[in-house]
Design a protein around this motif. Structure first.
Motif, short mmCIF file in Angstrom:
data_model
loop_
_atom_site.label_atom_id
_atom_site.label_comp_id
_atom_site.label_asym_id
_atom_site.label_seq_id
_atom_site.Cartn_x
_atom_site.Cartn_y
_atom_site.Cartn_z
N UNK A 26 43.30 76.45 8.62
CA UNK A 26 43.18 75.73 9.90
C UNK A 26 44.35 74.74 10.00
N UNK A 27 45.00 74.72 11.16
CA UNK A 27 46.16 73.84 11.34
C UNK A 27 45.76 72.37 11.15
N UNK A 28 46.69 71.60 10.58
CA UNK A 28 46.42 70.19 10.29
C UNK A 28 46.05 69.42 11.57
N UNK A 29 46.77 69.71 12.64
CA UNK A 29 46.48 68.99 13.89
C UNK A 29 45.05 69.28 14.35
N UNK A 30 44.59 70.49 14.10
CA UNK A 30 43.23 70.87 14.52
C UNK A 30 42.20 70.15 13.66
N UNK A 31 42.42 70.14 12.35
CA UNK A 31 41.50 69.42 11.45
C UNK A 31 41.42 67.95 11.85
N UNK A 32 42.57 67.39 12.12
CA UNK A 32 42.62 65.97 12.43
C UNK A 32 41.91 65.67 13.76
N UNK A 33 42.14 66.51 14.78
CA UNK A 33 41.44 66.33 16.06
C UNK A 33 39.94 66.50 15.89
N UNK A 34 39.55 67.51 15.09
CA UNK A 34 38.13 67.82 14.94
C UNK A 34 37.40 66.67 14.24
N UNK A 35 38.11 65.99 13.33
CA UNK A 35 37.44 64.89 12.63
C UNK A 35 37.29 63.67 13.55
N UNK A 36 38.17 63.57 14.55
CA UNK A 36 38.12 62.42 15.48
C UNK A 36 37.24 62.69 16.70
N UNK A 37 37.28 63.92 17.18
CA UNK A 37 36.67 64.19 18.48
C UNK A 37 35.42 65.04 18.33
#
Lengths: 335, 335
Positions: free
Chosen positions: A248-259
């Protein structure tokens, strides 16, 4: 209008593969046997305003770049080398000359970067939408083209790069974020760039083709789940992929943890327009993949195995669940 | 949007001809040198609803047929043989499945009739207009492709078939006449059919190419005057054509004699979308053209001579008048 998958199955019946046409309609590209030890690769890909992009969010240079990239990706997915391109474009009233200039600039930049020569095209006005159709001609050593149909039970399933960012980028663009806006954060830019300026995996595709390492290959344009289904359909087998293994792309992981409401795994499984390569490898060739990885410019991840039957199943925490092809289908045919 | 001729001159500068690309942007088709004694021919041609056709007057079967024909005509104009085609199509909402079926039917009919295999394509929805882009790949013996640039002073200028009917047919369609309407007379049907279902001059083009008989060739898509100008521009010479020699289509003569305001010569000189071949021949080869004519399925008429300079001039009743390129220019590039 009939379903696109219906049209293609009818077309495949009409255009039977014979003689020098080694692969016809229904793979990433067609393959034609040439005299002189080479096979010719040919594909085309259409981008229509309002369907594949919106001109208000796609900078023209990136649009031109992407129109070529999606074709280069198809050639890479055949394990081949792109050589020549033709560009057809229909432009509605109101588009400024700079827009068209920038679009061609992007096209030529990507062509130069990938060793492709623009040999022709056609231009027209159009009543309303911008329409870009690119055809690419490539080549590979005779018999070396990698189709969707060679996967066999026991083969390992690999994917290049990471997944989910293009679909995330698209949803951000739909939500009003812009690449040059002040309302963006770094992960958002990364995701939108991924959607607007994907990279064709030319070096990897060519290396896999030349080494005869991939038994089947496709580029991820409709999403991992749908594109893996294409391989399973054509190869007549099933597959198990492991949720934990999917890159999973880093940007996706990071967004998913925030949003809230962002399902990172779902984006990686079903998100389209990634233009990563999805391919299968005989188990005895896994070491050669590890060697290839050293010289590759992109990560490679084993995400599962080909099995005899059972369609596509996702293994998550020890249990299996069926996966339907859920990627969007706005494109089909040779793509 | 910038002028199409401006775009093409900029593209030609960007895409210089080098290496294996023998002919790039700006002729009827591109020519690529292949190993093994053959050259590859490639071209694409776009048809956009509201620009190149209207779906209310173009029966879908004929539309599909014509979308391929205009490309086959380009290959014929290179003296080459078409082999493979790819079809990209974008369909707006509201088009019935039968329309698309009939369009493909027409495409496959023309493909089968001309020995061309459909090897791929792409399909998309579109917001408003129907778009059809066809790419064709062909071949010829190495070095045998006929470009626009080989005409020399003294060469005779020939045109196949007869001229003017396509433009007449188009104006009849614009005036509300229809192919299946009860308000039509026989000459009108002939003219409209000519516009809606032109024939590619494949046999003639190939014969001229294989015999090395044409020093320059183009297909008449923009009109005799404009397309002859293309040859003159590329070959760096002038031409004189004779008004009395221009083969005006029978339907055009007949309409002109009945209807005021129809200038038969003007229609034949400037009318586009004829898809006849316009070519130049060394004077010593005129006898061979006469021989070719015996086995040809189409009439050939000598309409003038290439001269050193002076642009394009029309000789009428002994006096010369300059002719400007007046054919319509909605297409350009490789066409």
């Amino acid at each position: 209008m009939p379903e696109e998958s219906e049209i293609i199955s009818r077309l495949r019946k009409l255009a039977r593969v014979t003689g020098e046409v080694l692969v016809g309609i229904g793979d990433d590209a067609a393959v034609i046997s040439l005299p002189g030890g080479k096979d010719l690769i040919a594909c085309c890909d259409l981008m229509v305003e309002g369907v594949h992009f919106r001109s208000e969010w796609a900078p023209p240079r990136l649009l031109g770049r992407k129109a070529l990239t999606v074709n280069l990706s198809d050639v890479a997915a055949m394990g081949a080398i792109p050589k020549f391109a033709m560009i057809s474009i229909a432009v509605p009233p109101g588009f400024r000359a700079e827009f068209i200039d920038d679009l061609y600039k992007g096209l030529f930049e990507m062509a130069n970067a990938s060793g492709v020569k623009i040999i022709g095209g056609d231009t027209s006005s159009s009543r309303d939408s911008l329409f870009i159709d690119v055809s690419v001609i490539g080549e590979c050593e005779s018999g070396r083209a990698v189709t969707r149909r060679g996967a066999r039970p026991g083969d390992r399933i690999y994917v290049s790069g990471s997944l989910g960012a293009s679909a995330l980028g698209l949803s951000l663009l739909e939500d009003g974020f812009r690449l040059d806006g002040s309302n963006v954060v770094s992960d958002a830019i990364r995701a939108m760039s991924r959607h607007l300026a994907p990279e064709p995996r030319l070096q990897l595709g060519r290396a896999l083709g030349e080494a005869g390492l991939a038994t089947a290959m496709i580029d991820i344009s409709d999403g991992l789940s749908t594109d893996l289904w294409h391989i399973l359909d054509e190869s007549g087998c099933g597959a198990i992929i492991h949720a934990d293994a999917i890159p999973i792309a880093k940007s996706v992981r990071s967004f998913a943890s925030d949003a809230q409401g962002i399902d990172a795994l779902r984006l990686a499984l079903d998100g389209g327009e990634e233009y990563e390569l999805l391919f299968t490898v005989r188990p005895e060739d896994e070491r050669r993949i590890a060697e290839l990885l050293i010289s590759s410019d992109v990560a490679l991840t084993a995400v599962g195995e080909i099995v005899e039957r059972g369609g596509l199943q996702l293994e998550r925490e020890g249990s299996l669940e069926p996966v339907q092809p859920a990627g969007y289908e706005h494109r089909f045919g040779v793509k």
